[in-house]
Write an enzyme that holds these catalytic residues in place. Sequence first.
Site, mmCIF file in Angstrom:
data_model
loop_
_atom_site.group_PDB
_atom_site.id
_atom_site.type_symbol
_atom_site.label_atom_id
_atom_site.label_comp_id
_atom_site.label_asym_id
_atom_site.label_seq_id
_atom_site.Cartn_x
_atom_site.Cartn_y
_atom_site.Cartn_z
ATOM 1 C CB CYS A 134 -0.997 -0.065 1.154
ATOM 2 S SG CYS A 134 -2.396 1.023 0.920
ATOM 3 C CG HIS A 176 -3.227 -3.299 4.491
ATOM 4 N ND1 HIS A 176 -2.039 -2.773 4.936
ATOM 5 C CD2 HIS A 176 -3.804 -2.329 3.750
ATOM 6 C CE1 HIS A 176 -1.918 -1.530 4.482
ATOM 7 N NE2 HIS A 176 -2.969 -1.236 3.755
HETATM 8 N N1 GLN Z 1 -2.076 6.899 1.672
HETATM 9 C C1 GLN Z 1 -2.340 5.849 0.823
HETATM 10 C C2 GLN Z 1 -3.764 5.760 0.295
HETATM 11 O O1 GLN Z 1 -4.751 5.973 1.007
HETATM 12 C C3 GLN Z 1 -1.885 4.552 1.467
HETATM 13 C C4 GLN Z 1 -2.783 3.994 2.508
HETATM 14 C C5 GLN Z 1 -2.329 2.695 3.070
HETATM 15 O O2 GLN Z 1 -1.128 2.389 3.118
HETATM 16 N N2 GLN Z 1 -3.299 1.908 3.571
HETATM 17 O O3 GLN Z 1 -3.898 5.474 -0.859
#
Ligand code: GLN
Length: 242
Positions: free
Chosen positions: A93, A192
């Site tokens: 992510c 995740h």
């Molecule tokens: N800031 C990023 C987004 O919302 C990554 C979020 C995350 O790592 N869950 O796309």
Amino acid sequence: MMLAIYHLYPDLLNLYGDRGNIIAFRRRCEWRGIPVQVREINLGERIDFSDADFLFFGGGSDREQDLMAEDLADRKDNLRKAFEDGLVTLAICGGYQLLGRYYRTLSGQVIPGLNLLDFYTLAGTTRLIGNVAVEIPLPGRMVRVSGFENHSGQTFLGEIKPFGRVLSGHGNNGSDATEGVRYKNVFCSYMHGPLLPKNPALTDYFIQLALERRGRDGFLAPLDNGFEEAANRVMLSRLKVL
Ligand code: GLN
């Protein structure tokens, strides 16, 4: 032989239990008698990735991504060398987004990425959230993995292969059914979950790649994955892809 796990920015990039990826990699090595050493790398710490066998970046919010973008930029040449040299890397992510060209937030701020992989990310107005099922090609077989995504960034790939194909959920951008990217032994994903504890076939594939890169036999004694497989089946059937 000892496998070295490098965990980048453990205090900043650790959303939704991403650290579980380190635990799963470590335990599945140790259960087979392969010793493992975990090294945590924080902002400003100088290191060389040539000793690393598995490099992990977790997810983080826009704020955290911004905090580490500069630090990461100092590591660019070192990382490029390691990626070209086949270092097994998993980036999730926020960590994933930072390896591409740039991430443009909703307010229009452009967070430069390392530009090591050919993709870019634009924040969208709707968050892409939920359980996700993805089909991933491994040598000689396809595996169906499950994970959990929560991102506003929508990632668009250039000349680079996706990690897998979305069977259910949003993946990279909610429109082209791609999920993550793969370049050599660098794997990036929005999943995740954490990803590796939920999907032992993937963990073992990464361990195997890490051993083979050091000239070792990649054969891994089978382990009992009954619980993980049962949990995976429940999720895949809930997502109607089983
Ligand atoms: N800031 C990023 C987004 O919302 C990554 C979020 C995350 O790592 N869950 O796309």
